[in-house]
Design a protein around this motif. Structure first.
Motif, PDB file in Angstrom:
ATOM      1  N   PRO A 289       6.444   7.614   6.761  1.00 35.30           N
ATOM      2  CA  PRO A 289       5.335   7.304   5.135  1.00 35.30           C
ATOM      3  C   PRO A 289       6.444   6.435   4.004  1.00 35.30           C
ATOM      4  N   ASN A 290       7.446   5.990   4.340  1.00 37.15           N
ATOM      5  CA  ASN A 290       7.819   4.987   4.070  1.00 37.15           C
ATOM      6  C   ASN A 290       8.826   3.574   4.582  1.00 37.15           C
TER       7      ASN A 290
ATOM      8  N   PRO B 275       9.972  -3.447   7.589  1.00 37.98           N
ATOM      9  CA  PRO B 275       9.756  -4.370   6.274  1.00 37.98           C
ATOM     10  C   PRO B 275       9.272  -5.340   6.266  1.00 37.98           C
ATOM     11  N   LEU B 276       7.933  -6.219   7.000  1.00 36.78           N
ATOM     12  CA  LEU B 276       7.356  -7.121   6.447  1.00 36.78           C
ATOM     13  C   LEU B 276       6.299  -6.612   5.849  1.00 36.78           C
TER      14      LEU B 276
ATOM     15  N   VAL C 273       5.175  -2.975   4.406  1.00 31.56           N
ATOM     16  CA  VAL C 273       6.130  -3.475   3.167  1.00 31.56           C
ATOM     17  C   VAL C 273       6.294  -4.620   1.447  1.00 31.56           C
ATOM     18  N   ALA C 274       6.610  -5.645   2.344  1.00 28.94           N
ATOM     19  CA  ALA C 274       6.614  -6.904   1.597  1.00 28.94           C
ATOM     20  C   ALA C 274       5.102  -7.532   1.449  1.00 28.94           C
ATOM     21  N   GLU C 275       4.679  -7.359   2.607  1.00 26.04           N
ATOM     22  CA  GLU C 275       3.076  -7.725   2.122  1.00 26.04           C
ATOM     23  C   GLU C 275       2.625  -7.287   1.178  1.00 26.04           C
ATOM     24  N   LEU C 276       2.931  -6.212   1.444  1.00 22.21           N
ATOM     25  CA  LEU C 276       1.669  -4.326   0.553  1.00 22.21           C
ATOM     26  C   LEU C 276       2.791  -4.727  -1.114  1.00 22.21           C
ATOM     27  N   LYS C 277       3.866  -4.746  -1.167  1.00 19.68           N
ATOM     28  CA  LYS C 277       4.228  -5.495  -2.724  1.00 19.68           C
ATOM     29  C   LYS C 277       3.753  -6.558  -2.855  1.00 19.68           C
ATOM     30  N   ARG C 278       3.397  -7.646  -2.467  1.00 21.43           N
ATOM     31  CA  ARG C 278       3.053  -9.178  -2.479  1.00 21.43           C
ATOM     32  C   ARG C 278       1.765  -8.253  -3.404  1.00 21.43           C
TER      33      ARG C 278
END
Length: 270
Positions: free
Chosen positions: A245-246, A251-252, A254-259
């Motif tokens: 879920p997290n 990590p890559l 997550v970084a793209e989703l946050k971008r």
């Protein structure tokens, strides 16, 4: 609920974010609507004359309430004055637009329903919820300025009674793109086909945002031609989120989703 989803809504259904129930037949008693794109108003006015002399009624739709210095478009108020005095002086012409009070709009619609008004000059406020079975013609001025979904909705104001009905699309732009779009309306009255063509011609806009048309941000898939691939990608994404879920192992990602400004991916996929 919609007769014709806009490109972004259709794109969301293809991405799997919406479930779809489809009714693929007309309500009982609806008539076929003959649709024609034209580039001159005079023949349309002659046709409306003929229909009204036969006892029918007509809509004339304009894109603006009042004339604008920035847009070279005919507007409802000015056209109402011209049409009622110079083109259709023998008929009662009504006016309807969104700046009128609720009481004024109700009175304009009541007069049209009761056939006290034979021709109604209006903006797109009649797009939904107006049912006048005796109206058999709708002339949409500057039709090239409207989306296909909206044109299809407006066309649905006629074809509701016992008589053959007609939709005239006045195109003043004469561009190849506008011609191609209006040809879709001439060829089909299938709202879902029209939506798909609108999606192909205008683009789906963005899924993670508010833009409702334009080219998609996806570089490796076509939302219409690669539907199976997109469905497979969504199934894999749901599986990943359920098992992690997290997204600690990604990590890559997550970084793209946050971008992209998306932080609650778990909710978005469930």
């Amino acid at each position: 609920m919609t007769a014709t989803p806009i490109p972004r809504t259709l794109a969301l259904t293809l991405h799997g974010d919406l479930d779809v129930s489809q009714i693929d037949e007309l309500p009982p008693g609806r008539q076929k609507i003959h649709t024609k794109a034209i580039n001159k108003g005079a023949p349309a006015y002659d046709f409306i004359h003929h229909q009204v002399f036969q006892g029918r009624q007509a809509y004339i739709i304009l894109p603006l309430v009042e004339e604008s210095e920035k847009l070279d478009l005919r507007a409802a108020v000015a056209e109402y004055e011209r049409l009622s005095t110079k083109i259709f002086p023998e008929f009662t012409v009504g006016l309807l637009h969104g700046r009128m009070t609720s009481a004024e709009k109700d009175e304009a619609l009541k007069s049209f329903r009761d056939n006290k008004t034979q021709i109604l000059v209006s903006t797109t406020v009649v797009e939904v919820g107006v049912d006048v079975p005796n109206a058999t013609v709708i002339l949409i001025d500057h039709a090239d300025r409207f989306g296909l979904a909206q044109l299809h909705q407006l066309r649905g104001r006629v074809g509701r009674g016992l008589h053959p009905s007609y939709c005239l699309l006045l195109d003043t732009s004469k561009t190849a793109e506008a011609k191609a779009r209006l040809e879709v309306l001439e060829k089909s009255t299938d709202g879902f086909f029209i939506s798909e063509m609108d999606l192909r011609l205008r683009g789906p806009g963005v899924v993670m945002g508010y833009r409702q048309s334009g080219i998609s941000e996806f570089a490796l898939a076509n939302i219409l031609d690669d539907e199976d691939l997109l469905n497979l990608a969504r199934e894999m994404a749901v599986g990943i989120v359920k098992s992690d879920p997290n997204l600690e192992a990604y990590p890559l990602m997550v970084a793209e989703l946050k971008r992209l400004g998306l932080t609650s991916w778990n909710c978005a996929l469930n």
